[in-house]
Design a protein around this motif. Structure first.
Motif, PDB file in Angstrom:
ATOM      1  N   ASP A  74       0.827  -1.211   0.000  1.00  0.00           N
ATOM      2  CA  ASP A  74       0.000   0.000   0.000  1.00  0.00           C
ATOM      3  C   ASP A  74       0.860   1.259   0.000  1.00  0.00           C
ATOM      4  OD1 ASP A  74      -2.473  -1.178  -0.139  1.00  0.00           O
ATOM      5  OD2 ASP A  74      -2.784  -1.245   2.023  1.00  0.00           O
ATOM      6  N   ILE A  75       1.955   1.233   0.748  1.00  0.00           N
ATOM      7  CA  ILE A  75       2.865   2.389   0.779  1.00  0.00           C
ATOM      8  C   ILE A  75       3.439   2.641  -0.617  1.00  0.00           C
ATOM      9  CG2 ILE A  75       5.082   3.223   1.657  1.00  0.00           C
ATOM     10  CD1 ILE A  75       4.420   1.797   4.295  1.00  0.00           C
ATOM     11  N   VAL A  76       3.861   1.560  -1.275  1.00  0.00           N
ATOM     12  CA  VAL A  76       4.413   1.697  -2.632  1.00  0.00           C
ATOM     13  C   VAL A  76       3.346   2.212  -3.588  1.00  0.00           C
ATOM     14  CG1 VAL A  76       5.370   0.431  -4.601  1.00  0.00           C
ATOM     15  CG2 VAL A  76       6.168  -0.080  -2.279  1.00  0.00           C
ATOM     16  N   MET A  77       2.128   1.689  -3.475  1.00  0.00           N
ATOM     17  CA  MET A  77       1.060   2.035  -4.406  1.00  0.00           C
ATOM     18  C   MET A  77       0.684   3.512  -4.302  1.00  0.00           C
ATOM     19  SD  MET A  77      -2.410  -0.086  -5.266  1.00  0.00           S
ATOM     20  CE  MET A  77      -3.236   0.079  -3.690  1.00  0.00           C
ATOM     21  N   VAL A  78       0.440   4.003  -3.090  1.00  0.00           N
ATOM     22  CA  VAL A  78       0.032   5.407  -2.966  1.00  0.00           C
ATOM     23  C   VAL A  78       1.192   6.353  -3.238  1.00  0.00           C
ATOM     24  CG1 VAL A  78      -1.863   4.943  -1.382  1.00  0.00           C
ATOM     25  CG2 VAL A  78       0.399   5.377  -0.448  1.00  0.00           C
ATOM     26  N   SER A  79       2.417   5.931  -2.891  1.00  0.00           N
ATOM     27  CA  SER A  79       3.578   6.795  -3.124  1.00  0.00           C
ATOM     28  C   SER A  79       3.917   6.894  -4.610  1.00  0.00           C
ATOM     29  CB  SER A  79       4.795   6.282  -2.345  1.00  0.00           C
ATOM     30  OG  SER A  79       4.559   6.332  -0.953  1.00  0.00           O
ATOM     31  N   SER A  80       3.442   5.929  -5.399  1.00  0.00           N
ATOM     32  CA  SER A  80       3.693   5.960  -6.841  1.00  0.00           C
ATOM     33  C   SER A  80       2.835   6.991  -7.559  1.00  0.00           C
ATOM     34  CB  SER A  80       3.435   4.577  -7.457  1.00  0.00           C
ATOM     35  OG  SER A  80       4.305   3.609  -6.922  1.00  0.00           O
ATOM     36  N   VAL A  81       1.688   7.351  -6.950  1.00  0.00           N
ATOM     37  CA  VAL A  81       0.767   8.236  -7.660  1.00  0.00           C
ATOM     38  C   VAL A  81       0.408   9.521  -6.923  1.00  0.00           C
ATOM     39  CG1 VAL A  81      -0.313   6.431  -9.049  1.00  0.00           C
ATOM     40  CG2 VAL A  81      -1.196   6.896  -6.774  1.00  0.00           C
ATOM     41  N   VAL A  82       0.209   9.454  -5.610  1.00  0.00           N
ATOM     42  CA  VAL A  82      -0.374  10.603  -4.908  1.00  0.00           C
ATOM     43  C   VAL A  82       0.508  11.844  -4.935  1.00  0.00           C
ATOM     44  CG1 VAL A  82      -1.258  11.452  -2.707  1.00  0.00           C
ATOM     45  CG2 VAL A  82      -1.839   9.151  -3.467  1.00  0.00           C
ATOM     46  N   PRO A  83       1.820  11.777  -4.636  1.00  0.00           N
ATOM     47  CA  PRO A  83       2.617  13.010  -4.695  1.00  0.00           C
ATOM     48  C   PRO A  83       2.535  13.710  -6.045  1.00  0.00           C
ATOM     49  CG  PRO A  83       3.853  11.280  -3.592  1.00  0.00           C
ATOM     50  CD  PRO A  83       2.628  10.637  -4.171  1.00  0.00           C
ATOM     51  N   GLU A  84       2.583  12.943  -7.130  1.00  0.00           N
ATOM     52  CA  GLU A  84       2.483  13.539  -8.466  1.00  0.00           C
ATOM     53  C   GLU A  84       1.086  14.099  -8.712  1.00  0.00           C
ATOM     54  OE1 GLU A  84       3.706  14.806 -12.170  1.00  0.00           O
ATOM     55  OE2 GLU A  84       4.934  13.931 -10.572  1.00  0.00           O
ATOM     56  N   MET A  85       0.049  13.389  -8.233  1.00  0.00           N
ATOM     57  CA  MET A  85      -1.313  13.867  -8.405  1.00  0.00           C
ATOM     58  C   MET A  85      -1.541  15.165  -7.643  1.00  0.00           C
ATOM     59  SD  MET A  85      -3.213  10.152  -8.180  1.00  0.00           S
ATOM     60  CE  MET A  85      -4.836  10.786  -7.810  1.00  0.00           C
ATOM     61  N   VAL A  86      -1.041  15.256  -6.417  1.00  0.00           N
ATOM     62  CA  VAL A  86      -1.184  16.482  -5.628  1.00  0.00           C
ATOM     63  C   VAL A  86      -0.491  17.642  -6.327  1.00  0.00           C
ATOM     64  CG1 VAL A  86      -0.551  17.613  -3.452  1.00  0.00           C
ATOM     65  CG2 VAL A  86      -1.477  15.291  -3.429  1.00  0.00           C
ATOM     66  N   ASN A  87       0.683  17.386  -6.884  1.00  0.00           N
ATOM     67  CA  ASN A  87       1.402  18.424  -7.625  1.00  0.00           C
ATOM     68  C   ASN A  87       0.610  18.892  -8.845  1.00  0.00           C
ATOM     69  OD1 ASN A  87       3.831  19.988  -8.512  1.00  0.00           O
ATOM     70  ND2 ASN A  87       3.822  18.482 -10.162  1.00  0.00           N
ATOM     71  N   ILE A  88      -0.002  17.950  -9.535  1.00  0.00           N
ATOM     72  CA  ILE A  88      -0.803  18.291 -10.721  1.00  0.00           C
ATOM     73  C   ILE A  88      -2.029  19.113 -10.324  1.00  0.00           C
ATOM     74  CG2 ILE A  88      -2.272  17.308 -12.534  1.00  0.00           C
ATOM     75  CD1 ILE A  88      -0.292  14.910 -12.546  1.00  0.00           C
ATOM     76  N   PHE A  89      -2.746  18.662  -9.277  1.00  0.00           N
ATOM     77  CA  PHE A  89      -3.967  19.352  -8.879  1.00  0.00           C
ATOM     78  C   PHE A  89      -3.692  20.744  -8.307  1.00  0.00           C
ATOM     79  CE2 PHE A  89      -5.913  14.927  -8.073  1.00  0.00           C
ATOM     80  CZ  PHE A  89      -6.325  14.852  -9.395  1.00  0.00           C
ATOM     81  N   SER A  90      -2.541  20.912  -7.674  1.00  0.00           N
ATOM     82  CA  SER A  90      -2.229  22.215  -7.080  1.00  0.00           C
ATOM     83  C   SER A  90      -1.614  23.187  -8.079  1.00  0.00           C
ATOM     84  CB  SER A  90      -1.284  22.042  -5.889  1.00  0.00           C
ATOM     85  OG  SER A  90      -0.085  21.390  -6.282  1.00  0.00           O
ATOM     86  N   SER A  91      -1.004  22.658  -9.152  1.00  0.00           N
ATOM     87  CA  SER A  91      -0.339  23.527 -10.124  1.00  0.00           C
ATOM     88  C   SER A  91      -1.076  23.626 -11.460  1.00  0.00           C
ATOM     89  CB  SER A  91       1.089  23.031 -10.385  1.00  0.00           C
ATOM     90  OG  SER A  91       1.082  21.748 -10.993  1.00  0.00           O
ATOM     91  N   GLY A  92      -2.111  22.798 -11.649  1.00  0.00           N
ATOM     92  CA  GLY A  92      -2.876  22.859 -12.888  1.00  0.00           C
ATOM     93  C   GLY A  92      -2.417  21.898 -13.959  1.00  0.00           C
ATOM     94  N   GLY A  93      -1.498  21.036 -13.658  1.00  0.00           N
ATOM     95  CA  GLY A  93      -0.980  20.067 -14.629  1.00  0.00           C
ATOM     96  C   GLY A  93       0.508  19.919 -14.447  1.00  0.00           C
ATOM     97  N   GLY A  94       1.048  18.838 -14.980  1.00  0.00           N
ATOM     98  CA  GLY A  94       2.480  18.624 -14.806  1.00  0.00           C
ATOM     99  C   GLY A  94       3.047  17.711 -15.866  1.00  0.00           C
ATOM    100  N   SER A  95       4.288  17.960 -16.215  1.00  0.00           N
ATOM    101  CA  SER A  95       4.960  17.125 -17.202  1.00  0.00           C
ATOM    102  C   SER A  95       5.657  15.967 -16.500  1.00  0.00           C
ATOM    103  CB  SER A  95       5.982  17.948 -17.989  1.00  0.00           C
ATOM    104  OG  SER A  95       6.967  18.477 -17.128  1.00  0.00           O
TER     105      SER A  95
END
Length: 324
Positions: A74-95
């Motif tokens: 579970d740690i691996v699974m959420v760490s694979s997506v959530v930090p990047e998703m939070v960055n995308i949602f807070s900045s409007g998108g991400g490369s």
């Protein structure tokens, strides 16, 4: 503009651009806050479970061993997506770079396949404990538990490696804007100039086989468990067992239903189901179960709860003595 202009060259793009959840850009900030909260809960809860089980020599039963592995996955699974998703949602998108995108895709799919297998062996563990208690330790020996985990890992890798290879070898010569909040393989494959049908069909069939077989055996295990529970003479024991089984079923439903719905909707309901609903389904099954598993499988288990409290008190009192 959601991001950089489309790439119309004939070469595979060096980066992809994740747009988040199309159509819900106005809610991205609230989604970032909610995801951050769930990520903290998942990270702290699963880390605490792994630490408690690893440090306490009394928690050596098969159930705790499987729970420890589930928490690590579970740690691996959420760490694979959530930090990047939070960055995308807070900045409007991400490369995200081409290699990083397919690395993320690989880890996500391996982790989800392993999660499904672990839910199956944990259901089998409860079946043996309740229906065959006298043979529990002779059936679930350390060698059998290790073999189960190796089999789960090999199955996940064998399934995911060909899929990752097929998608990464598609030719991407058009848009590089991924209409998703992470590198979900169908969303990425849709950008290919070559036919993505083989990889998409492989994913559909492979996921259906893995999840379908796991769900059938999980249902069979809990059916036998419920039969054994209803044969108990004590009403309190029946209610306790039903409460435990019910909470387990809820967590599994929150994992399997959104996950399979997102796959089948991408295939069958592209024109009828809004894109933001498809993306939300794919996001939820990666985030909600890891946040709930420590509560349902950990804190509701008396031994885990007592050891966690003891560990926390030990750390707090030791810190207080050092500070004074």
């Amino acid at each position: 503009m959601l991001g950089p202009p489309y790439n119309h060259t004939v070469e595979t793009p060096a980066t992809f651009f994740l747009v988040g959840i199309p159509g819900l850009q106005s809610s991205h900030l609230w989604l970032a806050i909610s995801l951050s909260a769930m990520y903290i809960i998942a990270l702290l809860g699963n880390t605490l479970i792994v630490t408690t089980i690893r440090m306490d020599s009394t928690l050596q039963e098969p159930m705790f061993y499987f729970l420890c592995v589930l928490a690590a996955v579970d740690i691996v699974m959420v760490s694979s997506v959530v930090p990047e998703m939070v960055n995308i949602f807070s900045s409007g998108g991400g490369s995200i770079s081409f290699n990083a995108c397919f690395t993320q895709m690989y880890f996500i799919h391996v982790a989800t396949a392993m999660e499904s297998g672990l839910l199956l062996v944990m259901a089998f563990d409860r079946y043996v404990a309740i229906c065959k208690p006298l043979h529990y330790k002779s059936i679930l020996t350390p060698q059998v538990m290790l073999g189960m985990n190796v089999a789960i890992t090999i199955r996940a890798v064998i399934f995911m490696t060909p899929l990752s290879w097929m998608v990464s070898h598609l030719l991407f010569c058009g848009s590089h804007m991924v209409l998703h909040s992470y590198c979900e393989h169908i969303a990425v494959a849709k950008l290919a100039c070559t036919d993505p049908m083989p990889s998409s069909l492989y994913s559909l069939i492979g996921s259906s086989i893995i999840v379908g077989s796991d769900v059938v055996f999980i249902a069979a295990s809990y059916n036998l468990i419920l039969r054994a529970v209803f044969s108990l003479s004590s009403k309190n024991a029946q209610l306790k067992a039903l409460s435990t089984c019910g909470s387990h079923v809820v967590v599994m439903a929150l994992y399997y239903l959104p996950g399979m719905a997102s796959i089948y909707v991408a295939w069958l309901g592209q024109d009828t189901v809004p894109l933001h609903t498809q993306v939300l389904l794919a996001d939820l099954y990666l985030v909600i179960p890891p946040a709930l598993n420590p509560i349902i499988y950990g804190l509701r288990t008396k031994q885990i709860r007592e050891r966690m409290w003891s560990l926390l008190m030990h750390c707090l009192f030791d810190h207080s003595r050092l500070a004074s």
